[in-house]
Design a protein around this motif. Sequence first.
Motif, PDB file in Angstrom:
ATOM      1  N   ALA A 189      43.652  36.888  34.150  1.00 10.15           N
ATOM      2  CA  ALA A 189      44.495  37.885  33.490  1.00 10.15           C
ATOM      3  C   ALA A 189      43.712  38.600  32.385  1.00 10.15           C
ATOM      4  O   ALA A 189      43.840  39.824  32.199  1.00 10.15           O
ATOM      5  CB  ALA A 189      45.743  37.221  32.924  1.00 10.15           C
ATOM      6  N   ILE A 190      42.908  37.828  31.648  1.00 14.39           N
ATOM      7  CA  ILE A 190      42.063  38.438  30.618  1.00 14.39           C
ATOM      8  C   ILE A 190      41.062  39.397  31.264  1.00 14.39           C
ATOM      9  O   ILE A 190      40.819  40.515  30.780  1.00 14.39           O
ATOM     10  CB  ILE A 190      41.346  37.347  29.807  1.00 14.39           C
ATOM     11  N   ALA A 191      40.469  38.963  32.385  1.00 14.85           N
ATOM     12  CA  ALA A 191      39.509  39.815  33.084  1.00 14.85           C
ATOM     13  C   ALA A 191      40.181  41.088  33.598  1.00 14.85           C
ATOM     14  O   ALA A 191      39.594  42.182  33.544  1.00 14.85           O
ATOM     15  CB  ALA A 191      38.881  39.051  34.239  1.00 14.85           C
ATOM     16  N   LEU A 192      41.412  40.971  34.087  1.00 20.48           N
ATOM     17  CA  LEU A 192      42.123  42.153  34.577  1.00 20.48           C
ATOM     18  C   LEU A 192      42.415  43.137  33.449  1.00 20.48           C
ATOM     19  O   LEU A 192      42.373  44.360  33.647  1.00 20.48           O
ATOM     20  CB  LEU A 192      43.431  41.730  35.256  1.00 20.48           C
ATOM     21  N   ALA A 193      42.719  42.598  32.270  1.00 21.59           N
ATOM     22  CA  ALA A 193      42.962  43.489  31.131  1.00 21.59           C
ATOM     23  C   ALA A 193      41.700  44.263  30.777  1.00 21.59           C
ATOM     24  O   ALA A 193      41.737  45.468  30.508  1.00 21.59           O
ATOM     25  CB  ALA A 193      43.456  42.672  29.937  1.00 21.59           C
TER      26      ALA A 193
END
Length: 483
Positions: A189-193
């Motif tokens: 999720a952090i990477a997607l942000a």
Amino acid sequence: MSVRLGLWLGVLLLGGCGSLALDVPVPPLPTTDLPPATSFAAADPLAPQPTDADLRWWTRFDDPEMSAWVEQALDGDPAIGIARERIVQAQAFLQSARAQRDPQVSAGAALAVERGFGSPERSVAPLLELGLDWDLDLWGGRRQAERSAAALSLRSENLLQAQRLASAGLAARATIEWREAQRDAQLLAIALAVQSQLLEVAQVRVDVGLAPRLDAERALADQAATQADAASAALCIRLARAALDVLAGEPVNKLPPLGVAESNADAAAVQLPSLLGPLPVARPLDLLRTMPDLRAAEKALLAAAADVGVARAALYPSLRLPGGLVQATGAGLLDQVTRAIALVLDASLYDGGAREADVDAARSRLREATLIYRQTLLQALRQVDAALVAPEGTHRRIAALQRAAAASRAALLQAITLYEAGLSGQLDVLDARRLALEQQRDLARAEADAARQAVALFEATGLIEPVPRPGPENAAGEPPRPG
């Protein structure tokens, strides 16, 4: 009457003097190569010995939720309930074997209606009968059967402990897998942000003519690949939670939907379970006391030895004491009382070699039980050795990955800054982001592996809290003992 009394006294003396038991010696357990001072070669010489606190090893992890899941599994796992019922069955079988050594007394009643030839009158004669049948167990076959049943009863208790240990280990590993999947979803999720921000920057640079359309397509493809990994992580979360529900005896359809916090980049970082304090290391000889599987194999060996005695006793004649008391009355008055008692020697003259074959089969089962015990012991030693070797390499791996993750995060921030300033290409940013994500995910896997290896060592050494016994004596009439 004196003759009958003397016969009874003779029978009682014969029963009191014991039988000509054909006891079968139990083969020596293959533990002579385990002296008390021996330690595992891979063990840390400074590692502590297991204590009573380690019997509830799941409480030594810094994850209260993991402890709660293990406790629920110990209370609700159907496999543990099945093991408990098998104890009840084994104890009932033991009680039946004990009862076979006692005199069997039966009673009956009948009502006889008689009418003489040519006479219209009928007479009613009630009959009361009391029967006795007692196998004097001349060769100790029934006593050996009781010993076999007692050993199997204790074996069922050891198997319950083995199942409780297995259920605790399954619940602990499922919790670790659940946490690992949550952590992976959060990293993705952090990477997607970050990817969303890069995609916006790339689109702006393409629109103003500062970058080719290829940059936007690369950013979009990278984002789609991460979304696919995030979907797999979400599935792992649900599967691990379903496994926990099954172990706790709860229906899987109560599984809540994937929560926002499990894949929210802004939520607090998911922490993987970690062992508090050093791992305890038992001595090889201690496994004979702590491993429930090994103790169960030992009880199976004792039962097999007793079964040989049962089969050998069947080769010889049996001595039985049948008797009866019949009282017949008519018109309310005592008419006749018949008493009988005898000693019966029952022998088989020819059976086609069936009983000798039974002895051969029992002896083969005894040799098999000895080999199973040795196999169980060797497997236990191998599992402990493997569980001791793995943590050292994993701790080195974690330390290296922590350094790599810190460096890759710094490199990613620098690459993003240079790209936004137009001083580097998008490939540099994508490579830096991919490397940072891989290092963080590898670190999470290594931390999860360390927790799983700690659980494996506790399982390999057989550490599990004992089940309280309901009474002052166990199924075999022995005093209670730990574990």
